[in-house]
Design a protein around this motif. Structure first.
Motif, PDB file in Angstrom:
ATOM      1  N   ASP A  61     -13.458 -24.224 -21.313  1.00  0.00           N
ATOM      2  CA  ASP A  61     -13.528 -25.217 -20.240  1.00  0.00           C
ATOM      3  C   ASP A  61     -14.900 -25.236 -19.560  1.00  0.00           C
ATOM      4  O   ASP A  61     -15.274 -26.235 -18.950  1.00  0.00           O
ATOM      5  CB  ASP A  61     -12.454 -24.953 -19.177  1.00  0.00           C
ATOM      6  N   ASN A  62     -15.626 -24.127 -19.644  1.00  0.00           N
ATOM      7  CA  ASN A  62     -16.949 -24.017 -19.020  1.00  0.00           C
ATOM      8  C   ASN A  62     -18.078 -24.044 -20.053  1.00  0.00           C
ATOM      9  O   ASN A  62     -19.183 -23.576 -19.783  1.00  0.00           O
ATOM     10  CB  ASN A  62     -17.009 -22.726 -18.184  1.00  0.00           C
ATOM     11  N   HIS A  63     -17.790 -24.610 -21.215  1.00  0.00           N
ATOM     12  CA  HIS A  63     -18.753 -24.676 -22.317  1.00  0.00           C
ATOM     13  C   HIS A  63     -20.092 -25.259 -21.866  1.00  0.00           C
ATOM     14  O   HIS A  63     -21.156 -24.681 -22.129  1.00  0.00           O
ATOM     15  CB  HIS A  63     -18.155 -25.512 -23.447  1.00  0.00           C
ATOM     16  N   PHE A  64     -20.067 -26.389 -21.183  1.00  0.00           N
ATOM     17  CA  PHE A  64     -21.304 -27.050 -20.765  1.00  0.00           C
ATOM     18  C   PHE A  64     -22.103 -26.153 -19.822  1.00  0.00           C
ATOM     19  O   PHE A  64     -23.310 -25.988 -19.982  1.00  0.00           O
ATOM     20  CB  PHE A  64     -21.006 -28.398 -20.099  1.00  0.00           C
ATOM     21  N   LEU A  65     -21.452 -25.553 -18.851  1.00  0.00           N
ATOM     22  CA  LEU A  65     -22.113 -24.658 -17.891  1.00  0.00           C
ATOM     23  C   LEU A  65     -22.764 -23.473 -18.614  1.00  0.00           C
ATOM     24  O   LEU A  65     -23.921 -23.130 -18.363  1.00  0.00           O
ATOM     25  CB  LEU A  65     -21.111 -24.136 -16.861  1.00  0.00           C
ATOM     26  N   ILE A  66     -22.039 -22.855 -19.536  1.00  0.00           N
ATOM     27  CA  ILE A  66     -22.556 -21.701 -20.272  1.00  0.00           C
ATOM     28  C   ILE A  66     -23.763 -22.111 -21.113  1.00  0.00           C
ATOM     29  O   ILE A  66     -24.786 -21.418 -21.120  1.00  0.00           O
ATOM     30  CB  ILE A  66     -21.455 -21.073 -21.139  1.00  0.00           C
ATOM     31  N   CYS A  67     -23.662 -23.239 -21.803  1.00  0.00           N
ATOM     32  CA  CYS A  67     -24.779 -23.719 -22.622  1.00  0.00           C
ATOM     33  C   CYS A  67     -26.007 -24.013 -21.769  1.00  0.00           C
ATOM     34  O   CYS A  67     -27.135 -23.687 -22.156  1.00  0.00           O
ATOM     35  CB  CYS A  67     -24.381 -24.957 -23.411  1.00  0.00           C
ATOM     36  N   ARG A  68     -25.804 -24.608 -20.612  1.00  0.00           N
ATOM     37  CA  ARG A  68     -26.926 -24.911 -19.713  1.00  0.00           C
ATOM     38  C   ARG A  68     -27.593 -23.621 -19.231  1.00  0.00           C
ATOM     39  O   ARG A  68     -28.820 -23.497 -19.229  1.00  0.00           O
ATOM     40  CB  ARG A  68     -26.467 -25.750 -18.528  1.00  0.00           C
ATOM     41  N   LYS A  69     -26.787 -22.629 -18.856  1.00  0.00           N
ATOM     42  CA  LYS A  69     -27.355 -21.361 -18.398  1.00  0.00           C
ATOM     43  C   LYS A  69     -28.079 -20.641 -19.540  1.00  0.00           C
ATOM     44  O   LYS A  69     -29.120 -20.038 -19.330  1.00  0.00           O
ATOM     45  CB  LYS A  69     -26.276 -20.472 -17.783  1.00  0.00           C
ATOM     46  N   TRP A  70     -27.513 -20.700 -20.758  1.00  0.00           N
ATOM     47  CA  TRP A  70     -28.178 -20.098 -21.919  1.00  0.00           C
ATOM     48  C   TRP A  70     -29.554 -20.739 -22.102  1.00  0.00           C
ATOM     49  O   TRP A  70     -30.553 -20.048 -22.279  1.00  0.00           O
ATOM     50  CB  TRP A  70     -27.320 -20.279 -23.174  1.00  0.00           C
ATOM     51  N   HIS A  71     -29.587 -22.064 -22.062  1.00  0.00           N
ATOM     52  CA  HIS A  71     -30.848 -22.778 -22.239  1.00  0.00           C
ATOM     53  C   HIS A  71     -31.840 -22.414 -21.139  1.00  0.00           C
ATOM     54  O   HIS A  71     -33.028 -22.216 -21.411  1.00  0.00           O
ATOM     55  CB  HIS A  71     -30.608 -24.292 -22.263  1.00  0.00           C
ATOM     56  N   ASP A  72     -31.388 -22.326 -19.897  1.00  0.00           N
ATOM     57  CA  ASP A  72     -32.266 -21.971 -18.777  1.00  0.00           C
ATOM     58  C   ASP A  72     -32.867 -20.577 -18.954  1.00  0.00           C
ATOM     59  O   ASP A  72     -34.012 -20.341 -18.582  1.00  0.00           O
ATOM     60  CB  ASP A  72     -31.509 -22.019 -17.451  1.00  0.00           C
ATOM     61  N   ILE A  73     -32.105 -19.656 -19.519  1.00  0.00           N
ATOM     62  CA  ILE A  73     -32.561 -18.270 -19.660  1.00  0.00           C
ATOM     63  C   ILE A  73     -33.312 -18.038 -20.965  1.00  0.00           C
ATOM     64  O   ILE A  73     -34.383 -17.441 -20.980  1.00  0.00           O
ATOM     65  CB  ILE A  73     -31.367 -17.299 -19.541  1.00  0.00           C
ATOM     66  N   PHE A  74     -32.744 -18.513 -22.086  1.00  0.00           N
ATOM     67  CA  PHE A  74     -33.284 -18.183 -23.402  1.00  0.00           C
ATOM     68  C   PHE A  74     -34.033 -19.325 -24.082  1.00  0.00           C
ATOM     69  O   PHE A  74     -34.706 -19.114 -25.089  1.00  0.00           O
ATOM     70  CB  PHE A  74     -32.152 -17.738 -24.343  1.00  0.00           C
ATOM     71  N   GLY A  75     -33.853 -20.539 -23.602  1.00  0.00           N
ATOM     72  CA  GLY A  75     -34.461 -21.691 -24.288  1.00  0.00           C
ATOM     73  C   GLY A  75     -33.484 -22.267 -25.301  1.00  0.00           C
ATOM     74  O   GLY A  75     -32.322 -22.484 -24.977  1.00  0.00           O
ATOM     75  N   GLU A  76     -33.956 -22.461 -26.513  1.00  0.00           N
ATOM     76  CA  GLU A  76     -33.153 -23.095 -27.556  1.00  0.00           C
ATOM     77  C   GLU A  76     -31.815 -22.399 -27.780  1.00  0.00           C
ATOM     78  O   GLU A  76     -31.729 -21.184 -27.797  1.00  0.00           O
ATOM     79  CB  GLU A  76     -33.931 -23.099 -28.862  1.00  0.00           C
ATOM     80  N   ALA A  77     -30.797 -23.196 -27.965  1.00  0.00           N
ATOM     81  CA  ALA A  77     -29.451 -22.667 -28.235  1.00  0.00           C
ATOM     82  C   ALA A  77     -29.021 -23.036 -29.647  1.00  0.00           C
ATOM     83  O   ALA A  77     -29.032 -24.203 -30.018  1.00  0.00           O
ATOM     84  CB  ALA A  77     -28.450 -23.221 -27.221  1.00  0.00           C
ATOM     85  N   LYS A  78     -28.677 -22.033 -30.442  1.00  0.00           N
ATOM     86  CA  LYS A  78     -28.086 -22.251 -31.766  1.00  0.00           C
ATOM     87  C   LYS A  78     -26.603 -21.952 -31.621  1.00  0.00           C
ATOM     88  O   LYS A  78     -26.203 -21.172 -30.771  1.00  0.00           O
ATOM     89  CB  LYS A  78     -28.690 -21.294 -32.798  1.00  0.00           C
ATOM     90  N   PHE A  79     -25.803 -22.559 -32.458  1.00  0.00           N
ATOM     91  CA  PHE A  79     -24.371 -22.342 -32.394  1.00  0.00           C
ATOM     92  C   PHE A  79     -23.892 -21.592 -33.630  1.00  0.00           C
ATOM     93  O   PHE A  79     -24.460 -21.736 -34.721  1.00  0.00           O
ATOM     94  CB  PHE A  79     -23.605 -23.661 -32.267  1.00  0.00           C
ATOM     95  N   TYR A  80     -22.832 -20.817 -33.483  1.00  0.00           N
ATOM     96  CA  TYR A  80     -22.205 -20.075 -34.578  1.00  0.00           C
ATOM     97  C   TYR A  80     -21.674 -21.044 -35.626  1.00  0.00           C
ATOM     98  O   TYR A  80     -21.850 -20.846 -36.813  1.00  0.00           O
ATOM     99  CB  TYR A  80     -21.099 -19.189 -34.021  1.00  0.00           C
ATOM    100  N   CYS A  81     -21.010 -22.097 -35.180  1.00  0.00           N
ATOM    101  CA  CYS A  81     -20.509 -23.146 -36.073  1.00  0.00           C
ATOM    102  C   CYS A  81     -20.251 -24.402 -35.269  1.00  0.00           C
ATOM    103  O   CYS A  81     -20.249 -24.407 -34.086  1.00  0.00           O
ATOM    104  CB  CYS A  81     -19.252 -22.713 -36.805  1.00  0.00           C
TER     105      CYS A  81
END
Length: 90
Positions: free
Chosen positions: A70-90
Motif C-alpha cells: 500500500d505504501n509502494h509509491f512512498l517507499i520508491c520515492r524515498k529510495w530514489h531520494d536516498i540512493f538515486g536510480e531504482a531497479k526492481f526485482y521483477c
C-alpha cells in the motif's frame, strides 16, 4: 539506516550499503537488526518476500506485506531520494 515506516512494533527501513540491489526494505520488530526480514518491491506495485530471517509470524507478515504494498509509491520515492536510480526485482 533510514526508517521508512513504523507498523505497530515493526520497523520498515533501508540498509545504507545496499543501493546496488533492486529496491527492497528490511523489517524487524523493535529495532533494526542484521537478522531482518527482507522484502522486494515489484514494478507492478506489489512486494515479494525475499526472506523471513527475523521469523515474523505468518499472520503478522501477511499484514506487513499488505501495508508495504500500500505504501509502494512512498517507499520508491524515498529510495530514489536516498540512493538515486531504482531497479526492481521483477
Amino acid at each position: 539506516m533510514p526508517n521508512i515506516l513504523r507498523i505497530g512494533s515493526y520497523y520498515v527501513y533501508f540498509w545504507m550499503n545496499e543501493n546496488a540491489e533492486p529496491i527492497h526494505v528490511h523489517v524487524n520488530k523493535g529495532h533494526p537488526s542484521e537478522n531482518s526480514t527482507k522484502i522486494w518491491l515489484t514494478k507492478s506495485g506489489g512486494c515479494i518476500l525475499a526472506n523471513n530471517n527475523s521469523k515474523i509470524p505468518q499472520s503478522k507478515l501477511n499484514k506487513l506485506l499488505e501495508v508495504i504494498a500500500d505504501n509502494h509509491f512512498l517507499i520508491c520515492r524515498k529510495w530514489h531520494d536516498i540512493f538515486g536510480e531504482a531497479k526492481f526485482y521483477c
